[in-house]
Design an enzyme around this catalytic site. Structure first.
Site, short mmCIF file in Angstrom:
data_model
loop_
_atom_site.label_atom_id
_atom_site.label_comp_id
_atom_site.label_asym_id
_atom_site.label_seq_id
_atom_site.Cartn_x
_atom_site.Cartn_y
_atom_site.Cartn_z
N GLN A 10 0.84 -1.19 0.00
CA GLN A 10 0.00 0.00 0.00
C GLN A 10 0.88 1.25 0.00
O GLN A 10 1.92 1.31 0.65
CB GLN A 10 -0.92 -0.01 1.22
CG GLN A 10 -2.17 0.83 1.03
CD GLN A 10 -3.26 0.46 2.03
OE1 GLN A 10 -3.29 -0.66 2.53
NE2 GLN A 10 -4.15 1.38 2.30
N SER A 94 4.05 -6.42 2.72
CA SER A 94 2.75 -6.37 3.37
C SER A 94 1.70 -7.04 2.47
O SER A 94 1.78 -8.23 2.22
CB SER A 94 2.39 -4.93 3.72
OG SER A 94 1.25 -4.87 4.54
N LEU A 95 0.70 -6.29 1.96
CA LEU A 95 -0.32 -6.91 1.11
C LEU A 95 0.31 -7.59 -0.10
O LEU A 95 -0.27 -8.51 -0.69
CB LEU A 95 -1.36 -5.89 0.66
CG LEU A 95 -0.99 -4.97 -0.53
CD1 LEU A 95 -1.40 -5.60 -1.87
CD2 LEU A 95 -1.63 -3.62 -0.38
N ARG A 119 -9.18 -8.19 4.46
CA ARG A 119 -8.03 -7.66 5.19
C ARG A 119 -8.10 -6.13 5.28
O ARG A 119 -7.88 -5.54 6.34
CB ARG A 119 -6.74 -8.10 4.48
CG ARG A 119 -5.43 -7.70 5.17
CD ARG A 119 -4.27 -8.27 4.35
NE ARG A 119 -2.97 -8.05 4.94
CZ ARG A 119 -2.19 -7.00 4.70
NH1 ARG A 119 -2.62 -6.04 3.88
NH2 ARG A 119 -1.01 -6.89 5.27
N HIS A 203 0.36 -2.91 11.13
CA HIS A 203 1.51 -3.71 11.55
C HIS A 203 1.98 -3.39 12.98
O HIS A 203 3.17 -3.19 13.24
CB HIS A 203 2.67 -3.55 10.56
CG HIS A 203 2.34 -4.11 9.21
ND1 HIS A 203 2.18 -5.47 8.99
CD2 HIS A 203 2.10 -3.50 8.03
CE1 HIS A 203 1.87 -5.65 7.71
NE2 HIS A 203 1.81 -4.48 7.11
N GLN A 252 1.51 -11.56 10.15
CA GLN A 252 1.93 -10.37 9.41
C GLN A 252 1.07 -9.14 9.72
O GLN A 252 1.53 -8.01 9.67
CB GLN A 252 1.88 -10.71 7.91
CG GLN A 252 2.32 -9.63 6.96
CD GLN A 252 1.32 -9.47 5.84
OE1 GLN A 252 0.17 -9.12 6.07
NE2 GLN A 252 1.77 -9.75 4.63
#
Length: 320
Positions: A10, A94-95, A119, A203, A252
């Protein structure tokens, strides 16, 4: 040449992303339709025409970024780039781990899109707006950032969210704690310490409700072993077992994205060429700071596709 495919997270979204690929390649256009169908939403219209504020919404940005990455992958695959033969590892920021897994055949595109929609919604709703924040601490190493976190917490949450590259650490947690961290970082000699324009404190342990939501969603997801190993964010080590993939994707959500260590591991294990597949070139810039002898190449246009094919010796194939 030893290759890793990496996939952005992102922040790399931009209105218009993926439109050139869709116009040039039928395989890419089909991916965007597949994502639209999976979400029962014309997400491609938001991606190509905006408004930017709607694209930037976490629930839209996450599947949208995956869609661009997989559009590029499908075009490469249609032109003879077999990941199992050409690529040693995949990794995503991440994603981007979901994009990496879809590229490696662990998730199908529709499943990845639906998981990322869950998510995004879960991460957005985990913390009431205004209670959390994130900040970038530039010019300080990871160890110093951890010391600052402890000093700034004062009973609240203040944790390292992203260890992106040497001198680029992001912290996440309660608003007041992150504000304290910024001031402490400045006093400790940070080149810059700035609050980030994000909608939630990603996170960190405040994301526990989102982790629970993903544990439920992932428990029902069809996850296969990827055709090449995934270097996981929370481990900075490769994994391939579907059960472990599920566990690490849950971890994560609240854990640190160990990107600097992941790229270091890849370089130390022979990877000398990093293709960033998808929107933007953020990860390519990080590679150049982490593994100075490695080559980083961003792939998000028809011209970039040709460059990859030439690198693999497949020869450029004109867009249809």
């Amino acid at each position: 040449m030893k290759v890793a495919f990496t996939f952005p997270g992102q922040g790399s979204q931009a209105v218009g992303m993926g439109k050139e690929l869709a116009d040039a390649f039928p395989e890419a256009k089909a991916v965007f339709q597949e994502v639209d169908d999976a979400l029962d939403q014309k997400l491609s219209d938001v991606m190509w025409n905006g408004p930017e504020a709607e694209l930037t919404l976490t629930a839209n940005a996450q599947p949208a970024l995956m869609a661009v990455s997989l559009a590029a992958i499908r075009v490469l695959q249609a032109r003879g780039v077999d990941l199992a033969e050409k690529v040693s590892f995949v990794a995503g920021h991440s994603l981007g781990e979901y994009s990496a897994l879809a590229a490696a055949g662990s998730l199908n595109i529709g499943t990845a899109a639906r998981l990322l929609r869950i998510r995004g919604n879960a991460m957005q709703s985990a913390v009431p707006v205004g209670q959390g924040a994130m900040a970038a601490l530039l010019g300080l190493d990871f160890e110093t950032a951890c010391e600052i976190d402890k000093e700034a917490a004062q009973g609240e949450v203040c944790e390292v969210a992203n260890d992106n590259a040497p001198g680029q650490v992001v912290v996440s947690g309660h608003l007041a704690a992150i504000q304290r961290a910024v001031e402490i970082a400045k006093a400790r000699g940070a080149r810059r310490a700035v609050m980030l324009p994000v909608s939630a404190p990603f996170h960190c342990s405040l994301m526990a409700p989102a982790a629970d939501a993903m544990a439920s969603a992932l428990s029902n997801a069809d996850i296969k072993a990827p055709v090449v190993p995934l270097v996981a964010n929370v481990l900075a080590q490769p994994i391939s077992d579907p059960g472990e993939i599920r566990r690490r994707l849950v971890e994560q959500v609240t854990g640190t994205v160990r990107w600097r260590e992941s790229v270091t591991w890849l370089a130390e294990n022979g990877v000398d060429t990093f293709f960033e597949i998808g929107s933007g070139k953020v990860l390519t810039g990080m590679v150049k700071r982490i593994a100075k002898d490695a080559k980083g190449i961003a792939v998000n246009s028809a011209q970039d596709i040709d460059a990859v094919l030439e690198t693999f010796g497949a020869g450029a194939v004109a867009a249809q």
